[in-house]
Design a protein around this motif. Structure first.
Motif, PDB file in Angstrom:
ATOM      1  N   MET A 272     -34.498  27.479  64.518  1.00 51.89           N
ATOM      2  CA  MET A 272     -34.787  26.932  63.193  1.00 51.89           C
ATOM      3  C   MET A 272     -34.669  25.416  63.134  1.00 51.89           C
ATOM      4  SD  MET A 272     -32.927  29.732  60.702  1.00 51.89           S
ATOM      5  CE  MET A 272     -33.965  29.316  59.289  1.00 51.89           C
ATOM      6  N   GLY A 273     -34.387  24.789  64.271  1.00 53.78           N
ATOM      7  CA  GLY A 273     -34.246  23.340  64.303  1.00 53.78           C
ATOM      8  C   GLY A 273     -32.896  22.843  63.834  1.00 53.78           C
ATOM      9  N   LEU A 274     -31.894  23.714  63.843  1.00 53.19           N
ATOM     10  CA  LEU A 274     -30.548  23.326  63.420  1.00 53.19           C
ATOM     11  C   LEU A 274     -29.861  22.581  64.558  1.00 53.19           C
ATOM     12  CD1 LEU A 274     -29.610  26.686  61.677  1.00 53.19           C
ATOM     13  CD2 LEU A 274     -30.625  24.644  60.647  1.00 53.19           C
ATOM     14  N   ALA A 275     -29.198  21.482  64.231  1.00 54.99           N
ATOM     15  CA  ALA A 275     -28.704  20.575  65.267  1.00 54.99           C
ATOM     16  C   ALA A 275     -27.244  20.770  65.626  1.00 54.99           C
ATOM     17  CB  ALA A 275     -28.933  19.121  64.837  1.00 54.99           C
ATOM     18  N   THR A 276     -26.450  21.368  64.747  1.00 50.43           N
ATOM     19  CA  THR A 276     -25.012  21.465  64.988  1.00 50.43           C
ATOM     20  C   THR A 276     -24.502  22.856  64.660  1.00 50.43           C
ATOM     21  OG1 THR A 276     -24.371  20.810  62.748  1.00 50.43           O
ATOM     22  CG2 THR A 276     -24.754  19.024  64.349  1.00 50.43           C
ATOM     23  N   ALA A 277     -23.299  23.145  65.149  1.00 45.49           N
ATOM     24  CA  ALA A 277     -22.658  24.419  64.826  1.00 45.49           C
ATOM     25  C   ALA A 277     -22.458  24.548  63.323  1.00 45.49           C
ATOM     26  CB  ALA A 277     -21.315  24.520  65.555  1.00 45.49           C
ATOM     27  N   ASP A 278     -22.124  23.448  62.663  1.00 44.07           N
ATOM     28  CA  ASP A 278     -21.915  23.481  61.223  1.00 44.07           C
ATOM     29  C   ASP A 278     -23.201  23.820  60.485  1.00 44.07           C
ATOM     30  OD1 ASP A 278     -20.217  22.978  58.850  1.00 44.07           O
ATOM     31  OD2 ASP A 278     -21.613  21.323  58.523  1.00 44.07           O
ATOM     32  N   GLU A 279     -24.331  23.308  60.954  1.00 44.69           N
ATOM     33  CA  GLU A 279     -25.608  23.635  60.317  1.00 44.69           C
ATOM     34  C   GLU A 279     -25.933  25.117  60.487  1.00 44.69           C
ATOM     35  OE1 GLU A 279     -28.776  21.075  61.518  1.00 44.69           O
ATOM     36  OE2 GLU A 279     -27.706  19.249  60.966  1.00 44.69           O
ATOM     37  N   HIS A 280     -25.658  25.659  61.668  1.00 44.07           N
ATOM     38  CA  HIS A 280     -25.860  27.095  61.878  1.00 44.07           C
ATOM     39  C   HIS A 280     -24.980  27.906  60.919  1.00 44.07           C
ATOM     40  CE1 HIS A 280     -28.518  27.442  65.397  1.00 44.07           C
ATOM     41  NE2 HIS A 280     -27.982  26.311  65.815  1.00 44.07           N
ATOM     42  N   ALA A 281     -23.731  27.506  60.796  1.00 45.22           N
ATOM     43  CA  ALA A 281     -22.806  28.236  59.917  1.00 45.22           C
ATOM     44  C   ALA A 281     -23.245  28.146  58.461  1.00 45.22           C
ATOM     45  CB  ALA A 281     -21.391  27.692  60.091  1.00 45.22           C
ATOM     46  N   ARG A 282     -23.711  26.974  58.027  1.00 46.78           N
ATOM     47  CA  ARG A 282     -24.157  26.830  56.637  1.00 46.78           C
ATOM     48  C   ARG A 282     -25.373  27.696  56.362  1.00 46.78           C
ATOM     49  NH1 ARG A 282     -23.225  21.157  57.183  1.00 46.78           N
ATOM     50  NH2 ARG A 282     -25.476  20.788  57.227  1.00 46.78           N
ATOM     51  N   MET A 283     -26.309  27.735  57.312  1.00 46.11           N
ATOM     52  CA  MET A 283     -27.493  28.579  57.142  1.00 46.11           C
ATOM     53  C   MET A 283     -27.102  30.051  57.058  1.00 46.11           C
ATOM     54  SD  MET A 283     -30.695  29.161  56.781  1.00 46.11           S
ATOM     55  CE  MET A 283     -31.426  27.535  56.998  1.00 46.11           C
ATOM     56  N   LEU A 284     -26.188  30.478  57.913  1.00 44.73           N
ATOM     57  CA  LEU A 284     -25.734  31.867  57.878  1.00 44.73           C
ATOM     58  C   LEU A 284     -25.059  32.182  56.543  1.00 44.73           C
ATOM     59  CD1 LEU A 284     -24.342  32.126  61.502  1.00 44.73           C
ATOM     60  CD2 LEU A 284     -26.161  33.572  60.556  1.00 44.73           C
ATOM     61  N   ARG A 285     -24.231  31.272  56.072  1.00 41.24           N
ATOM     62  CA  ARG A 285     -23.508  31.504  54.818  1.00 41.24           C
ATOM     63  C   ARG A 285     -24.482  31.647  53.649  1.00 41.24           C
ATOM     64  NH1 ARG A 285     -20.987  27.037  54.777  1.00 41.24           N
ATOM     65  NH2 ARG A 285     -19.263  27.725  56.081  1.00 41.24           N
ATOM     66  N   SER A 286     -25.449  30.744  53.567  1.00 38.79           N
ATOM     67  CA  SER A 286     -26.391  30.797  52.446  1.00 38.79           C
ATOM     68  C   SER A 286     -27.299  32.021  52.541  1.00 38.79           C
ATOM     69  CB  SER A 286     -27.233  29.518  52.397  1.00 38.79           C
ATOM     70  OG  SER A 286     -28.058  29.397  53.546  1.00 38.79           O
TER      71      SER A 286
END
Length: 297
Positions: A272-286
């Motif tokens: 999905m073009g996510l750059a960091t672990a935090d971005e992956h976690a935010r996408m999963l949460r939402s």
């Protein structure tokens, strides 16, 4: 007949995009747990093929980062409290069966009984050759491996004389918390469906919830029934790769698999073009917030 049920929702560990920083791994896992996910799914590859000598190679390469699943899960066991840890899948035939039994039991003990072992036969002959195992008999051999795993997990000592394995009055310690570890089969080939129905605790399909999937679920259940097993005891876990399905169709994908009788669903954020672990976690949460009502109906 209405096959709907509440789905347990997991997150796919973003191997290819999370990097090797243990802090990032810890932050991602703890964020996923805090968000309310039920489990984490991790893939398995030991070796990646170099492409300089293989023009036209298709698939994972030596440039793709994969955390080794048992070591990863040993780490996650110590930094999480509720997440089930599921392989999706461990390439079982390229590994020594008794060693897998030992490693899996250790993770299960350290996690307090939170391991679920998804197994498959893989596709990468380069990896099999480098690990000194036979690529061509891997399907049939995996069935014998599962039988031996279960004996080693359940008994103090085992005597086993199979086509590929021989154990002479030996056992492992520690053994799993419950005396067993759930084993699910991954793959879409007909022999896999048969093994899932005859031997597995569940099946890990990788496709949309279409009529073909409905027929495949029915065949897994039929194989279970023919083996004297209760098909209702089988689990089914679908995988929603968010990058491959339009966002407007995510609820339909979840509802479709729920209606087919899936018990579990996992979400993958890779690609999905996510750059960091935090971005992956935010996408999963939402995404979990968006899909929770569909999954829990």
């Amino acid at each position: 007949m209405d096959q709907r049920s509440s789905l347990k929702v997991g997150a796919v560990f973003p191997h290819l995009e999370i990097g090797a920083d243990p802090g990032a791994v810890r932050a991602w896992a703890q964020a996923v747990e805090e968000a309310g996910f039920d489990h984490v799914v991790a893939f398995d590859h030991v070796l990646g093929a170099g492409t300089a000598s293989r023009p036209g190679w298709y698939g994972y390469t030596s440039e793709h980062l994969f955390h080794e699943v048992f070591v990863l899960f040993g780490y996650l066991a110590g930094i999480t409290r509720t997440l089930e840890l599921a392989t999706g899948v461990l390439v079982l035939p390229q590994r020594q069966t008794a060693l897998v039994a030992k490693q899996a039991a250790e993770v299960d003990v350290l996690s307090g009984g939170r391991l679920r072992l998804g197994v498959g036969v893989g596709w990468n002959k380069v990896e099999y050759d480098a690990l000194g195992t036979d690529f061509h008999d891997r399907g049939a051999r995996s069935a014998e491996q599962v039988r031996l795993l279960r004996e080693l997990w359940a008994k103090p000592t085992v005597t086993f004389d199979g086509r590929w394995h021989r154990v002479d009055d030996a056992g492992i310690l520690p053994r799993p918390v419950r005396g067993r570890i759930p084993v699910w089969f991954g793959g879409n080939a007909e022999p896999v469906l048969r093994r899932a129905g005859e031997l597995g605790d569940g099946w890990l399909p990788q496709r949309a919830p279409d009529e073909t999937a409905r027929a495949m679920v029915a065949r897994v259940r039929s194989y279970a029934l023919q083996s004297g097993r209760d098909p209702a005891d089988l689990g089914f876990e679908a995988r929603l790769v968010l990058a491959h399905v339009p966002e407007s169709k995510w609820p339909d994908f979840v509802a479709g698999w729920r209606d087919l009788g899936a018990t579990h669903l996992c979400l993958s954020t890779m690609g999905m073009g996510l750059a960091t672990a935090d971005e992956h976690a935010r996408m999963l949460r939402s995404t979990l917030r968006e899909l929770r009502s569909v999954a829990r109906e």
